[in-house]
Enzyme design. Structure first.
Site, PDB file in Angstrom:
ATOM      1  CB  SER A 186      22.474  75.074 -33.782  1.00  0.00           C
ATOM      2  OG  SER A 186      21.789  75.227 -32.557  1.00  0.00           O
ATOM      3  CB  THR A 187      18.602  77.898 -34.397  1.00  0.00           C
ATOM      4  OG1 THR A 187      18.948  77.858 -33.017  1.00  0.00           O
ATOM      5  CG2 THR A 187      17.201  78.456 -34.564  1.00  0.00           C
ATOM      6  CG  HIS A 213      23.603  72.482 -31.199  1.00  0.00           C
ATOM      7  ND1 HIS A 213      24.001  73.778 -31.382  1.00  0.00           N
ATOM      8  CD2 HIS A 213      24.746  71.745 -31.155  1.00  0.00           C
ATOM      9  CE1 HIS A 213      25.329  73.827 -31.437  1.00  0.00           C
ATOM     10  NE2 HIS A 213      25.798  72.602 -31.312  1.00  0.00           N
ATOM     11  CG  MET A 307      20.792  81.089 -32.174  1.00  0.00           C
ATOM     12  SD  MET A 307      19.780  81.490 -30.723  1.00  0.00           S
ATOM     13  CE  MET A 307      19.252  79.866 -30.191  1.00  0.00           C
ATOM     14  CG  ASP A 310      29.374  73.645 -31.398  1.00  0.00           C
ATOM     15  OD1 ASP A 310      30.578  73.464 -31.135  1.00  0.00           O
ATOM     16  OD2 ASP A 310      28.522  72.738 -31.356  1.00  0.00           O
TER      17      ASP A 310
END
Length: 368
Positions: A186-187, A213, A307, A310
């Site tokens: 993600s991030t 993401h 973050m 998941d």
């Protein structure tokens, strides 16, 4: 509690006002100033010393990309980019991520988004997360990626097409090997993916499925950019296509990525069921699909910077069914240690690796 100081940078007075109003609604945040362009932003960063900057990509005098370069060089500060979802906007956003931006937010409807309230909570969450980021790590990663780009082999369009044709010709061999690599992030993910995928050999004996993401409109540009840098083929996944070894398939923004057996082959399934933990695509959904469909496959699961948590639940399902080796990115190289930390907390991770060592570990498991 000390408030997080934010500088809002956008050439639209309306957008500056709207973003500032959203941020000040959260008691943790304080907007200490605003700027109309990159040049003004740099001056205000030096005088106001904000903890986080929200930075528009498209601005006159000095645009967001130019400003980001100066910020990371002269006054390193965590930056959250705001971008339009046009193809050019997506490509510029990915360059910004490579050049040290913490993360980005897609404006819902262009440069002046009257419906910006749709991403209000995302703006708040990402600004708060950015305030906790190690800015020197962002700066260091940007420098390392720039140096590594010169060493990446860039294939011509003809070479890429030959590679794809060849992979179709040997499709059946993929499934006799029965290996698959799964990556969730993600991030900070675009930088991490570039580091990992550019170090995988074209001969890798497995296909790679990737959940990053991202909102719709950005994953295609990400795939095209990575494809131009990697030895393997990288593409945005398409519903129903047969999976090939030596190819990485990135889930499109807005779609969950699943798999389905078709005879001796495997096909991509894209669907739009409810988001999981606020995400679509979701790493958990991909992991769970592979766990139920590919019990007889050897799986290598990788969870990198991001973050939230998941991937942790999906990893538990993967480990219940069949042979799985799991890799988590280390805290040392993660921009945000949330997802890897949650995965490690399951006690199901086999290797915790710095991002630059993940490709080598993947190859080791694919060759064993």
């Amino acid at each position: 509690m000390k408030k997080i100081k934010v500088l809002v940078v956008d050439d639209s007075a309306f957008m500056r006002k709207l973003i500032a109003e959203f941020l000040t609604e959260d008691s943790r945040l304080e907007v200490v100033g605003s700027a109309r362009n990159g040049q003004e932003a740099i001056s205000k960063i030096q005088s106001l010393r904000p903890d986080v900057v929200t930075l528009d990509v498209e601005m006159p005098i000095m645009n967001g990309l130019e400003a980001l370069g100066e910020i990371m060089k002269d006054c390193p500060t965590p930056v959250v980019m705001l971008s339009s979802t046009t193809k050019e906007g997506a490509e510029n956003t990915l360059i910004a991520m490579q050049n040290g931006a913490f993360d980005f937010i897609a404006k819902p409807s262009g440069a002046i988004s009257l419906d910006l309230y749709k991403v209000k909570q995302e703006i708040i969450d990402k600004v708060v997360a950015a305030s906790r980021a190690n800015v020197h790590k962002l700066q260091k990663n940007a420098g390392e990626i720039q140096r590594n780009l010169s060493g990446c082999k860039k294939y011509s369009k003809i070479e890429s097409e030959v590679s794809v044709v060849s992979s179709y010709a040997i499709r059946d061999r993929v499934y006799r090997s029965k290996k698959i690599v799964l990556i969730g992030t993600s991030t900070g993910g675009p930088r991490a993916l570039q580091t990992v995928l550019t170090n995988l050999p074209q001969s890798i004996n497995a296909p790679i499925l990737v959940v990053q993401h991202m909102p719709p409109g950005f994953t295609k540009s990400l795939a095209e950019r990575l494809d131009s840098l990697c030895h393997i083929h990288v593409k945005e996944a398409e519903d129903g296509e047969l999976i090939q070894k030596g190819t990485a398939y990135i889930a499109p923004g807005g779609f969950h990525l699943k798999v389905r057996k078709i005879g001796t082959g495997l096909a991509i399934v894209l669907e739009q069921s409810e988001p999981r933990n606020g995400h679509r695509p979701s790493v958990d959904v991909m992991f769970e699909s592979v766990a139920s469909e590919l019990i007889d496959f050897t799986k290598t699961a990788v969870i990198m910077t991001g973050m939230g948590s998941d991937g942790a639940n999906g990893l538990t399902e993967l480990k219940k069914k069949g042979q799985v080796k799991a890799i988590a990115e280390s805290q040392e190289t993660s921009i945000v240690f949330g997802m890897p930390k949650a995965a490690i907390a399951t006690h199901l991770i086999d290797n915790v690796e710095n991002v630059e060592n993940i490709a080598k570990t993947i190859v080791k498991y694919c060759e064993s």
